[in-house]
Design a protein around this motif. Structure first.
Motif, PDB file in Angstrom:
ATOM      1  N   CYS A 198       0.834  -1.207   0.000  1.00  0.00           N
ATOM      2  CA  CYS A 198       0.000   0.000   0.000  1.00  0.00           C
ATOM      3  C   CYS A 198       0.866   1.252   0.000  1.00  0.00           C
ATOM      4  N   LEU A 258       2.883   2.191  -2.016  1.00  0.00           N
ATOM      5  CA  LEU A 258       3.060   2.821  -3.332  1.00  0.00           C
ATOM      6  C   LEU A 258       1.971   3.833  -3.664  1.00  0.00           C
ATOM      7  N   TYR A 259       0.892   3.892  -2.885  1.00  0.00           N
ATOM      8  CA  TYR A 259      -0.117   4.939  -3.117  1.00  0.00           C
ATOM      9  C   TYR A 259       0.426   6.324  -2.752  1.00  0.00           C
ATOM     10  N   ALA A 274      -2.050   9.620  -0.901  1.00  0.00           N
ATOM     11  CA  ALA A 274      -3.154   9.611  -1.866  1.00  0.00           C
ATOM     12  C   ALA A 274      -4.168  10.709  -1.557  1.00  0.00           C
ATOM     13  N   GLU A 324      -7.806   0.386  -6.149  1.00  0.00           N
ATOM     14  CA  GLU A 324      -6.728  -0.016  -7.061  1.00  0.00           C
ATOM     15  C   GLU A 324      -6.560   1.024  -8.173  1.00  0.00           C
ATOM     16  N   LEU A 383      -1.576   6.967  -8.186  1.00  0.00           N
ATOM     17  CA  LEU A 383      -0.446   6.798  -7.264  1.00  0.00           C
ATOM     18  C   LEU A 383       0.291   8.125  -7.151  1.00  0.00           C
ATOM     19  N   GLU A 384       0.464   8.589  -5.938  1.00  0.00           N
ATOM     20  CA  GLU A 384       1.220   9.836  -5.713  1.00  0.00           C
ATOM     21  C   GLU A 384       2.695   9.477  -5.561  1.00  0.00           C
ATOM     22  N   SER A 436       6.176   8.353  -4.485  1.00  0.00           N
ATOM     23  CA  SER A 436       6.611   7.402  -3.457  1.00  0.00           C
ATOM     24  C   SER A 436       7.326   8.162  -2.350  1.00  0.00           C
ATOM     25  N   HIS A 469       9.062   2.903  -3.694  1.00  0.00           N
ATOM     26  CA  HIS A 469       9.354   3.054  -5.123  1.00  0.00           C
ATOM     27  C   HIS A 469       9.763   1.730  -5.754  1.00  0.00           C
ATOM     28  N   LEU A 497       6.633  -0.014  -6.672  1.00  0.00           N
ATOM     29  CA  LEU A 497       6.024   0.611  -7.849  1.00  0.00           C
ATOM     30  C   LEU A 497       6.750   0.164  -9.121  1.00  0.00           C
ATOM     31  N   ARG A 541      -1.526  -5.871  -3.090  1.00  0.00           N
ATOM     32  CA  ARG A 541      -1.024  -4.681  -2.388  1.00  0.00           C
ATOM     33  C   ARG A 541      -1.417  -4.798  -0.920  1.00  0.00           C
ATOM     34  N   ASN A 594      -6.030  -4.794  -3.639  1.00  0.00           N
ATOM     35  CA  ASN A 594      -5.748  -4.324  -2.282  1.00  0.00           C
ATOM     36  C   ASN A 594      -6.095  -5.440  -1.305  1.00  0.00           C
TER      37      ASN A 594
END
Ligand code: WQD
Length: 339
Positions: free
Chosen positions: A127, A129-130, A133, A140, A144-145, A147, A153, A156, A178, A265
């Motif tokens: 999670c 990698l979000y 957010a 899902e 994605l903001e 890292s 990262h 990702l 995730r 998720n």
């Protein structure tokens, strides 16, 4: 014939619980683990639970030649790839170590799989990698903001490697799970989270602190934009998480997947702050947690919890344990003397 499932990192925390779940579901797990952050003793622990020791290769997944030999020695029907470094804080301090290991291990595994008939893989994603957010809970499809750590990262980049490889190799079937924050232990308390050295994750540090092995717990940041100022996470029981792998594997082996690369998720859908975890731990176990408020930790996202609709509907998977049950078994594991 029992299907052989290669589990990389199978002696680790999530890996060992998944090996038990695979055995219970009638699969034959084969473990590959270099024990860089796990103990070979866990092989005996697993044996104690399932009644036999699974096959184990003390191999580094980045070692292509040795990994290839494992694939030459067995007909492997599926792979679950856990082996990776996983500390957010360490990854900020040693980014190259994280990029090298986490990316190289996936590349090596995919290249070796490519030379063999094995086309089924489940990947341990995160999670984290979000990033921070813009919407919660995260789906899902949530963008994605950035890292917040090299660890995040690497996950990702690994997902992108899988996306591209599944596009170019239609015979490959992959699922990324995730994970939100896995905690708890097997109900037998024979296996659980056994960090080497000072734990960086919240619950193992907390239980070791309460047991007197560590000093007071430091709450990393109390001025976040959350109701009590501490970070919010979605804590998921490791046994529920292990079950999700078995279900995802069955979906791939039965060719029930809708596309050859799917993402899910795996969380409970509920977010709890650090202070709520401490309070709940104290309530369910009837014991005080000694803690102090400290500065923010580099690499932390403020809050994240899962929208699990996709896993509920397509996998038919659902979390079954709540925070109280997870914190109760986490303390029992600490007290078991099996750490
Ligand atoms: C949880 C919360 C900390 C320690 C990462 C990955 C995830 C998974 C778990 C691998 C945060 C706070 C922690 C402490 C604290 N992967 N905390 N004092 O960083 O959310 O998740 O690890 O392990 O994929 O993203 O987990 O348990 O480290 O932290 O206050 O001594 O507890 O700041 O808010 P994290 P964590």
């Amino acid at each position: 014939m029992m299907k052989n499932i290669l589990v990389t990192g199978g002696l680790g925390y999530i890996g060992s619980h998944t090996v038990v779940a695979l055995h219970e579901a009638g699969f034959n797990p084969i473990i590959v683990d270099n024990c860089s952050n796990s103990s070979p003793l866990f092989l005996d622990r697993i044996a104690k639970i399932i009644g036999r020791a699974p096959l184990f290769y003390p191999v580094d997944v980045c070692d292509k030649k040795s990994l290839n030999e494992v694939f030459n020695s067995h007909e492997i029907q599926g792979v679950i790839h856990f082996a990776a470094f996983k500390s957010v804080g360490d990854s900020v301090k040693e980014p190259l170590k994280y990029y090298r290991n986490n990316i190289n291990s996936l590349l090596t595994l995919l290249e070796v799989m490519n030379r063999h008939p094995t086309s089924t893989i489940i990947f341990s994603s995160s999670c984290s990698l979000y990033g921070d957010a813009k919407e919660q809970p995260v789906k899902e499809t949530t963008p994605l903001e950035k890292s917040q750590s090299p660890y995040a990262h690497t996950k990702l980049v690994c997902e992108e490697i899988l996306t591209a490889t599944c596009f170019s190799e239609p015979q490959l079937n992959a699922i990324s799970l995730r994970y939100f924050n896995p905690i708890g232990a097997h109900q037998s308390t024979i296996i659980g989270e056994a960090p080497i050295g000072v734990p960086s994750n919240l619950i193992p540090f907390l239980t070791q602190s309460v047991a007197g092995i560590r000093g007071p717990l430091t709450v990393h940041g109390s001025d976040y934009d959350t109701p009590d100022g501490t970070c919010i996470r979605d804590y998921i029981h490791v046994v529920d998480l292990a079950a999700a792998h078995v279900i995802a594997l069955k979906r791939l082996l039965a060719k029930e997947n809708e596309t050859n690369y799917e993402l899910f998720n795996i969380g409970t859908g509920k977010g709890y702050s650090v202070l709520e975890c401490i309070k709940t731990f104290e309530e369910v176990n009837g014991i005080k947690v000694n803690y102090t408020m400290g500065p923010r930790r580099e690499g932390d996202v403020v809050k994240v919890w899962a929208d699990t609709t996709k896993a509920n509907e397509l996998l038919g998977w659902q979390a079954t344990f709540d925070l109280k049950e997870m914190l109760r078994i986490a303390w029992q594991w600490q007290l078991s003397g099996n750490l």
